[in-house]
Design an enzyme around this catalytic site. Structure first.
Site, short mmCIF file in Angstrom:
data_model
loop_
_atom_site.label_atom_id
_atom_site.label_comp_id
_atom_site.label_asym_id
_atom_site.label_seq_id
_atom_site.Cartn_x
_atom_site.Cartn_y
_atom_site.Cartn_z
N HIS A 114 -36.81 48.75 54.19
CA HIS A 114 -35.73 47.79 53.99
C HIS A 114 -34.56 48.26 54.85
O HIS A 114 -34.69 49.26 55.57
CB HIS A 114 -35.35 47.65 52.51
N HIS A 116 -31.24 49.20 54.14
CA HIS A 116 -30.11 50.06 53.75
C HIS A 116 -29.93 51.14 54.84
O HIS A 116 -30.91 51.63 55.41
CB HIS A 116 -30.38 50.73 52.40
N ASP A 118 -29.34 54.25 54.88
CA ASP A 118 -30.00 55.56 54.78
C ASP A 118 -31.47 55.49 55.19
O ASP A 118 -32.14 56.52 55.26
CB ASP A 118 -29.85 56.15 53.37
N HIS A 219 -36.50 46.04 44.78
CA HIS A 219 -35.28 46.81 45.03
C HIS A 219 -34.10 45.82 45.06
O HIS A 219 -33.18 45.95 45.84
CB HIS A 219 -35.44 47.55 46.36
N ASP A 242 -37.53 52.29 48.56
CA ASP A 242 -36.71 52.23 47.34
C ASP A 242 -37.26 51.16 46.40
O ASP A 242 -37.59 50.06 46.83
CB ASP A 242 -35.25 51.92 47.69
N HIS A 317 -36.26 61.13 48.64
CA HIS A 317 -35.05 60.31 48.42
C HIS A 317 -34.38 60.78 47.12
O HIS A 317 -34.03 60.00 46.24
CB HIS A 317 -35.46 58.83 48.32
ZN LIG Z 1 -32.30 54.48 50.01
ZN LIG Z 2 -32.22 51.10 49.36
#
Ligand SMILES: [Zn+2]
Ligand SMILES: [Zn+2]
Length: 368
Positions: A114, A116, A118, A219, A242, A317
């Site tokens: 995805h 995000h 990070d 998520h 995530d 994570h």
């Molecule tokens: Zn993340």
């Molecule tokens: Zn995420």
């Protein structure tokens, strides 16, 4: 005897002082020492074993968005024979790969779970590294709907960089072909599903014995978000990205050898938020509290691993950051009750070797 030992120590100290003094005053000696060091570095082979009889995974980033010194954000390298793939490329992960001498041009594709930051922050940097090191074709970047916008954004941001490097280093020799510097997006055909994901999966790549399956996960409000399953030589690994506890994910991970799951101790995250509130850091506290609604707790991840019937569960994570070994105990609280064995906390450089002959899964460590 004691006197002889003292004399030997004094002699050694004298030698060291003389050598240090010589190094400080003789330029030729300085250059020779530097050249020796460079030779040693250049001769260091990649730490990555290339094996046609095992599925390998190297964790190249294991921290969550909160910083932890020496730990990169989300990243996993999957090695299936001659084929290398990345799942996510979070900030600082490309430095890990470079320090371990992972041959960036050999990495054929990046799978994004995805968008995000990070998970995608170092996509541009990694792409440029692979190109400068000799990749002759564009890097393919797979991801859910929206991946084209992300990839084109990075391509635009690095347009000056690739032009500078091409002008400076190509020398008309074709060493740095410009067309190979632009990443190509590959949208995975799993569309947004609104409020109730149905656990859809999609086989997105089958090549030389490797099958990669994208698994829709939960998520929200990030939609769609994906996990990935890699099957090779009868062995398999699932990397969650995530997610919350999501039964369709357990179904898609059924029988895998290793489940690499994100995890956040919600209880510790709440303590973190309370402390932030107490110190007047209200916006940080608010963000920390929000995170529990779209991440999975270590105990829930253990339940998911049991549900899927996987051999081993590896956490990544990690949130909040485990800043000292002592904190592993509260972070894992309750996990042993659910899953007494087959649980590990991942770390940057963890290499997981899953032999094709069905043998024991091995864990080792790459060092930079
Ligand atoms: Zn993340
Ligand atoms: Zn995420």
């Amino acid at each position: 005897m004691k006197r002889a030992a003292i004399l030997a120590v004094l002699a050694l100290a004298g030698l060291a002082t003389t050598a240090y003094g010589a190094f400080q005053t003789i330029p030729r000696l300085q250059d020779e020492v530097f050249a020796m060091g460079v030779r040693a570095q250049l001769l260091r082979a990649s730490q990555l074993p290339r094996s046609n009889d095992a599925l390998l995974v190297v964790l190249c980033g294991t921290s969550s968005p909160l910083p932890l010194r020496g730990t990169a954000k989300s990243c996993a390298l999957v090695v299936a024979g001659e084929q290398l793939f990345l799942v996510d490329i979070g900030p600082e992960a490309s430095e890990n790969l470079a320090l371990w001498r992972i041959p960036a041009p050999d990495i054929q594709g990046v799978f994004l779970t995805h968008f995000h930051s990070d998970h995608i922050g170092e996509l541009g940097e990694f792409n440029i590294q692979g190109w400068v090191q000799g990749r002759r074709s564009p890097l393919e970047v797979f991801g859910p709907e929206g991946v084209s916008a992300v990839v084109e954004g990075f391509n635009a941001a690095y347009s000056f960089d690739r032009a500078y490097r091409h002008a400076h280093h190509d020398h008309g020799s074709g060493l740095l072909p410009l067309e190979a510097a632009r990443m190509q997006a590959r949208t995975i055909p799993i569309g947004p599903t609104g409020a109730s994901p149905q656990g859809r999966t999609s086989v997105i790549l089958e090549r030389d014995g490797v099958r990669v399956t994208a698994i829709e996960t939960d998520h929200r409000p990030v939609v769609p978000a994906l996990s990935y399953r890699f099957d090779y030589l009868g062995r398999s690994v699932v990397i969650t990205g995530d997610t919350v506890y999501h039964l369709p994910l357990a179904e898609a991970a059924r029988g895998a050898d290793v489940l690499i799951s994100e995890a956040q101790s919600h209880r510790m995250q709440d303590i973190f938020a309370e402390e932030a509130d107490g110190l007047g850091q209200a916006s940080l506290a608010s963000v920390l509290r929000d995170t529990s609604s779209y991440h999975i707790d270590p105990v829930e991840a253990a339940q998911l691993a049991n549900e899927a019937g996987v051999r081993d569960l590896v956490y990544t994570h990690i949130a909040p950051p485990i800043v000292m070994p002592l904190l592993r105990t509260p972070w894992l609280r309750g996990v042993r009750d659910v899953r007494p064995e087959g649980v590990r906390i991942g770390h940057d450089g963890m290499m997981i070797t899953i032999p094709a002959d069905g043998g024991t899964i091995r864990y080792s460590r790459l060092r930079g």
